[in-house]
Design a protein around this motif. Structure first.
Motif, mmCIF file in Angstrom:
data_model
loop_
_atom_site.group_PDB
_atom_site.id
_atom_site.type_symbol
_atom_site.label_atom_id
_atom_site.label_comp_id
_atom_site.label_asym_id
_atom_site.label_seq_id
_atom_site.Cartn_x
_atom_site.Cartn_y
_atom_site.Cartn_z
ATOM 1 N N ALA A 145 -7.375 3.013 1.131
ATOM 2 C CA ALA A 145 -6.733 2.168 2.143
ATOM 3 C C ALA A 145 -7.497 0.861 2.303
ATOM 4 N N GLU A 146 -8.824 0.927 2.327
ATOM 5 C CA GLU A 146 -9.626 -0.295 2.425
ATOM 6 C C GLU A 146 -9.441 -1.169 1.183
ATOM 7 N N THR A 199 0.834 -1.195 0.000
ATOM 8 C CA THR A 199 0.000 0.000 0.000
ATOM 9 C C THR A 199 0.871 1.247 0.000
ATOM 10 N N VAL A 223 -6.825 -0.506 13.463
ATOM 11 C CA VAL A 223 -6.804 -0.691 12.017
ATOM 12 C C VAL A 223 -5.806 -1.812 11.758
ATOM 13 N N LEU A 263 -3.887 -4.575 8.808
ATOM 14 C CA LEU A 263 -3.565 -4.982 7.439
ATOM 15 C C LEU A 263 -2.974 -6.378 7.521
ATOM 16 N N TRP A 317 -6.604 -2.641 4.206
ATOM 17 C CA TRP A 317 -6.713 -2.184 5.594
ATOM 18 C C TRP A 317 -8.148 -2.372 6.071
ATOM 19 N N VAL A 318 -8.318 -2.873 7.291
ATOM 20 C CA VAL A 318 -9.631 -3.074 7.900
ATOM 21 C C VAL A 318 -9.747 -2.127 9.090
ATOM 22 N N PHE A 319 -10.814 -1.336 9.122
ATOM 23 C CA PHE A 319 -11.015 -0.297 10.131
ATOM 24 C C PHE A 319 -12.082 -0.718 11.133
ATOM 25 N N GLN A 374 -9.568 6.896 2.904
ATOM 26 C CA GLN A 374 -9.962 5.630 3.524
ATOM 27 C C GLN A 374 -10.409 4.596 2.502
ATOM 28 N N ALA A 375 -11.123 4.998 1.475
ATOM 29 C CA ALA A 375 -11.587 4.025 0.473
ATOM 30 C C ALA A 375 -10.400 3.344 -0.201
ATOM 31 N N SER A 394 -10.637 5.906 11.360
ATOM 32 C CA SER A 394 -10.864 6.504 10.048
ATOM 33 C C SER A 394 -9.580 7.127 9.532
#
Length: 193
Positions: free
Chosen positions: A38-39, A28, A73, A75, A43-45, A35-36, A50
């Protein structure tokens, strides 16, 4: 001519090896794209976490959801080499009183190694050096363990560095102290370590 070609090939090989060791392992580019993105990179939030924009760019904010409930968060699925040294680096600070946990987790989500401490209000650079065992896959955990404030994370990176040895507390740990003759006779020494 043949010797020069061999010497040139060796120098190129050494340079490529050094360059590859400094290449980031993370799949990454960080949090600058929001955030979109990163997801989409994996990545899981948790609730309360955020990506936010600040004066210096974007960062992850892990804030409180409930009193003394952790937020993080993660990964997962980062490919690593077994029995190899790595250094995870990051910047962090607190936004109010808070305790942070930055960790390397095994593929099953169980902590392998972590840094767990109170955060300060100023951005600080941190490093977590470790060696893999038989792992070929790890994850990163960026969390707020407890407190009324939030933890902010930025510039998260992971690089291979096989100079890291088991027991290192940082990429360049302090050497063990050698007692003086008087301390040896006394049987102990006093040290900040």
């Amino acid at each position: 001519m043949g010797r020069r070609l061999v010497a040139t090939a060796l120098l190129i090989g050494v340079a490529l090896e050094a360059w590859a060791a400094e290449m980031p392992v993370l799949p990454t580019e960080g949090f600058e794209s929001g955030q979109a993105a990163a997801e989409a990179a994996g990545w899981v939030f948790d609730p309360g976490c955020s990506v936010e924009a600040g004066a210096e760019g974007s960062f992850v904010r892990c804030g409180p959801v409930e009193a003394d409930r952790a937020s993080a968060v993660r990964l997962m699925g980062i490919k690593v080499k077994p029995r190899t040294g790595y250094i995870a680096r990051y910047r962090m600070r607190s936004d109010g009183a808070a305790h942070h946990t930055f960790g390397i987790v095994n593929a099953n989500g169980v902590f392998f190694v972590c840094k767990d401490a109170y955060a300060t209000a100023q951005w600080g650079e941190c490093a977590l050096a470790f060696r893999t065992g038989e792992q070929t896959e790890i994850g990163l955990y960026l969390g707020r363990r407890y407190g009324a404030g939030a933890i902010l994370y930025d510039d998260v990176s992971l690089v291979e560095d096989d100079s890291v040895r088991v027991g290192d507390l940082s990429p360049a740990p302090n050497p063990p102290l050698a007692p003086t003759a008087a301390e040896a006779r006394r049987g102990y020494l006093v040290s900040s370590q």
